[in-house]
Design a protein around this motif. Structure first.
Motif, PDB file in Angstrom:
ATOM      1  N   TYR A 183       0.818  -1.221   0.000  1.00 43.10           N
ATOM      2  CA  TYR A 183       0.000   0.000   0.000  1.00 43.10           C
ATOM      3  C   TYR A 183       0.850   1.269   0.000  1.00 43.10           C
ATOM      4  CZ  TYR A 183      -3.198  -3.661   1.491  1.00 43.10           C
ATOM      5  OH  TYR A 183      -3.906  -4.838   1.586  1.00 43.10           O
ATOM      6  N   LEU A 184       2.099   1.136  -0.441  1.00 47.62           N
ATOM      7  CA  LEU A 184       2.994   2.292  -0.532  1.00 47.62           C
ATOM      8  C   LEU A 184       2.960   2.866  -1.944  1.00 47.62           C
ATOM      9  CD1 LEU A 184       6.094   0.939   1.441  1.00 47.62           C
ATOM     10  CD2 LEU A 184       4.273   2.461   2.279  1.00 47.62           C
ATOM     11  N   GLU A 185       3.194   4.175  -2.038  1.00 48.27           N
ATOM     12  CA  GLU A 185       3.196   4.848  -3.330  1.00 48.27           C
ATOM     13  C   GLU A 185       4.439   4.473  -4.125  1.00 48.27           C
ATOM     14  OE1 GLU A 185       3.767   9.394  -4.761  1.00 48.27           O
ATOM     15  OE2 GLU A 185       2.071   9.085  -3.392  1.00 48.27           O
ATOM     16  N   ILE A 186       4.246   4.092  -5.385  1.00 50.19           N
ATOM     17  CA  ILE A 186       5.355   3.745  -6.274  1.00 50.19           C
ATOM     18  C   ILE A 186       5.862   4.980  -6.999  1.00 50.19           C
ATOM     19  CG2 ILE A 186       6.032   2.392  -8.302  1.00 50.19           C
ATOM     20  CD1 ILE A 186       3.832   0.384  -7.529  1.00 50.19           C
ATOM     21  N   ARG A 187       4.941   5.724  -7.614  1.00 52.03           N
ATOM     22  CA  ARG A 187       5.313   6.961  -8.289  1.00 52.03           C
ATOM     23  C   ARG A 187       4.100   7.850  -8.477  1.00 52.03           C
ATOM     24  NH1 ARG A 187       6.239   2.977 -12.012  1.00 52.03           N
ATOM     25  NH2 ARG A 187       8.446   3.125 -11.502  1.00 52.03           N
ATOM     26  N   LYS A 188       4.398   9.120  -8.728  1.00 53.20           N
ATOM     27  CA  LYS A 188       3.370  10.133  -8.943  1.00 53.20           C
ATOM     28  C   LYS A 188       3.478  10.643 -10.363  1.00 53.20           C
ATOM     29  CE  LYS A 188       3.901  13.786  -6.421  1.00 53.20           C
ATOM     30  NZ  LYS A 188       3.869  14.671  -5.241  1.00 53.20           N
ATOM     31  N   LEU A 189       2.358  10.689 -11.086  1.00 53.34           N
ATOM     32  CA  LEU A 189       2.329  11.131 -12.472  1.00 53.34           C
ATOM     33  C   LEU A 189       1.785  12.557 -12.513  1.00 53.34           C
ATOM     34  CD1 LEU A 189       2.470   8.022 -12.543  1.00 53.34           C
ATOM     35  CD2 LEU A 189       0.978   8.058 -14.543  1.00 53.34           C
ATOM     36  N   ILE A 190       2.608  13.467 -13.004  1.00 56.33           N
ATOM     37  CA  ILE A 190       2.267  14.891 -12.987  1.00 56.33           C
ATOM     38  C   ILE A 190       2.224  15.431 -14.414  1.00 56.33           C
ATOM     39  CG2 ILE A 190       2.988  17.178 -12.201  1.00 56.33           C
ATOM     40  CD1 ILE A 190       4.338  15.822  -9.834  1.00 56.33           C
ATOM     41  N   GLY A 191       1.179  16.183 -14.732  1.00 57.76           N
ATOM     42  CA  GLY A 191       1.043  16.759 -16.069  1.00 57.76           C
ATOM     43  C   GLY A 191      -0.257  17.515 -16.234  1.00 57.76           C
ATOM     44  N   HIS A 192      -1.340  16.962 -15.691  1.00 57.60           N
ATOM     45  CA  HIS A 192      -2.623  17.662 -15.734  1.00 57.60           C
ATOM     46  C   HIS A 192      -2.535  18.931 -14.869  1.00 57.60           C
ATOM     47  CE1 HIS A 192      -5.081  14.854 -17.990  1.00 57.60           C
ATOM     48  NE2 HIS A 192      -4.627  13.837 -17.250  1.00 57.60           N
ATOM     49  N   PHE A 193      -3.243  19.985 -15.293  1.00 55.83           N
ATOM     50  CA  PHE A 193      -3.215  21.212 -14.508  1.00 55.83           C
ATOM     51  C   PHE A 193      -4.565  21.512 -13.857  1.00 55.83           C
ATOM     52  CE2 PHE A 193      -3.802  22.328 -18.986  1.00 55.83           C
ATOM     53  CZ  PHE A 193      -4.967  23.076 -18.957  1.00 55.83           C
ATOM     54  N   ASN A 194      -5.438  20.492 -13.817  1.00 54.79           N
ATOM     55  CA  ASN A 194      -6.686  20.580 -13.064  1.00 54.79           C
ATOM     56  C   ASN A 194      -7.003  19.177 -12.562  1.00 54.79           C
ATOM     57  OD1 ASN A 194      -9.130  21.508 -11.976  1.00 54.79           O
ATOM     58  ND2 ASN A 194      -9.566  22.810 -13.743  1.00 54.79           N
ATOM     59  N   GLY A 195      -8.076  19.043 -11.799  1.00 52.22           N
ATOM     60  CA  GLY A 195      -8.415  17.752 -11.226  1.00 52.22           C
ATOM     61  C   GLY A 195      -8.535  16.653 -12.261  1.00 52.22           C
ATOM     62  N   VAL A 196      -8.091  15.446 -11.902  1.00 52.01           N
ATOM     63  CA  VAL A 196      -8.152  14.287 -12.789  1.00 52.01           C
ATOM     64  C   VAL A 196      -9.392  13.484 -12.411  1.00 52.01           C
ATOM     65  CG1 VAL A 196      -6.899  12.331 -13.747  1.00 52.01           C
ATOM     66  CG2 VAL A 196      -5.638  14.292 -12.816  1.00 52.01           C
ATOM     67  N   THR A 197     -10.277  13.272 -13.383  1.00 53.09           N
ATOM     68  CA  THR A 197     -11.584  12.679 -13.096  1.00 53.09           C
ATOM     69  C   THR A 197     -11.603  11.161 -13.174  1.00 53.09           C
ATOM     70  OG1 THR A 197     -12.199  13.001 -15.416  1.00 53.09           O
ATOM     71  CG2 THR A 197     -12.836  14.722 -13.842  1.00 53.09           C
ATOM     72  N   ARG A 198     -10.898  10.597 -14.186  1.00 54.48           N
ATOM     73  CA  ARG A 198     -10.918   9.151 -14.388  1.00 54.48           C
ATOM     74  C   ARG A 198      -9.552   8.666 -14.839  1.00 54.48           C
ATOM     75  NH1 ARG A 198     -14.603   9.289 -11.688  1.00 54.48           N
ATOM     76  NH2 ARG A 198     -16.775   8.679 -12.050  1.00 54.48           N
ATOM     77  N   VAL A 199      -9.265   7.400 -14.490  1.00 57.88           N
ATOM     78  CA  VAL A 199      -7.992   6.802 -14.848  1.00 57.88           C
ATOM     79  C   VAL A 199      -8.199   5.313 -15.055  1.00 57.88           C
ATOM     80  CG1 VAL A 199      -7.279   6.373 -12.459  1.00 57.88           C
ATOM     81  CG2 VAL A 199      -5.543   6.765 -14.213  1.00 57.88           C
TER      82      VAL A 199
END
Length: 313
Positions: free
Chosen positions: A134-150
């Protein structure tokens, strides 16, 4: 007469009402009503109906999504309380809390091998987590507003995301790097999904359109237009049909082969918040602000069962 005796013996009032109602409808338009009646009985009288078995409690605010792990043993949930939680299906116990997002978590799901979890949030980030530690592997950064679905691709090598920033983006799972930024919608992206063959993406937007994008050509290959914002659009498991629902509350099924709508599902009395096909594509389950969950026959467009028990949307 034998069939009616069977139904009385089973004493299943809802099923009898449903069978008679739709048998009469079919009898008006089809001479082969005996076959139709038998089909409806087999479809609705014999299956075991769903009933509540467990209540999973632990989140401190609204729960925005719940999804099973690939083997069906666990559930992942995402909440306004900024956490993702993993639950044991058999016991109903909470197994772990994934913490790191700083705002509402809109979506979360397991990878197909069950080893990772991907989540997205109004904090503009997408995060990958180890499903065991349950630890974070990595963070994906690029969107400049809230991310709704993945969503993971079919082989879990790519991730697709949609955002309030009106873009759809593809990401490399191993590196966390952004691969493609798809622009073209004029409103927030409310839902995004890979097609079953992984070659296209379907997106629903506030701009009152559904776009189908080829991920190799990075171009829109099909578009459906409506009179209000589309909250979600998704492919059936075989890729032939599109299920969509809007802010106005209608739910429609679109046939990609005939390029026409084949069903409108009517029954919910308020906004629909989510819907999905069963694995075999024959059933649709939906949930709503009217506090109910409903099951539908995909081809007949009729309600099979209404699940009640929630006290809120």
């Amino acid at each position: 007469s034998d069939m009616l005796f069977f139904l009385k013996k089973k004493n299943r009032g809802n099923e009898i009402h449903l069978i008679v109602e739709y048998w009469l409808r079919l009898a008006d338009i089809c001479f082969m009503w005996i076959d139709d009646l038998e089909m409806i009985v087999l479809r609705y009288a014999l299956p075991k109906y769903f009933k509540a078995s467990k209540v999973l409690q632990g989140h401190l605010d609204f729960v925005n999504c719940v999804k099973f792990s690939p083997d069906g043993s666990n559930i992942v949930s995402a909440s306004n309380d900024t956490t993702i939680r993993v639950w044991d299906v058999k016991t109903g116990n909470q197994l772990g809390i994934l913490q790191g997002h700083t705002d509402i978590v809109n979506d979360a799901q397991f990878s197909l091998n069950g080893e990772m979890i991907v989540s997205c949030s109004n904090d503009t980030t997408i995060r990958l987590w180890d499903a065991k530690s349950y630890l974070e592997i990595r963070k994906l950064i690029g969107h400049f507003n809230g991310v709704t679905r993945v969503q993971f691709s079919s082989i879990s090598k790519m991730i697709v995301s949609g955002s309030y920033d009106q873009t759809i983006r593809l990401w490399d799972v191993d590196t966390g790097q952004e691969l493609v930024n798809i622009e073209g919608h004029l409103g927030a992206i409310n839902s995004v999904q890979f097609s079953p063959d992984g070659q296209t993406i379907i997106a629903a937007s506030d701009d009152e359109t559904i776009g189908i994008w080829n991920i190799n050509l990075i171009e829109k290959v099909h578009e459906l237009r409506h009179s209000d914002c589309i909250l979600k659009a998704l492919f059936s498991p075989d890729g032939r049909y599109i299920l969509l629902f809007s802010l106005e509350g209608y739910t429609k099924i679109y046939d990609m082969r005939t390029e026409d709508y084949i069903q409108i599902l009517e029954g919910h009395s308020n906004v629909i918040t989510d819907a999905i096909f069963s694995v075999d594509g024959k059933t649709i389950v939906s949930c709503s602000h009217d506090k109910t969950i409903r099951l539908w026959d995909m081809l007949l467009g009729i309600e099979i069962q209404k699940l009640e028990g929630h006290s809120e949307a």
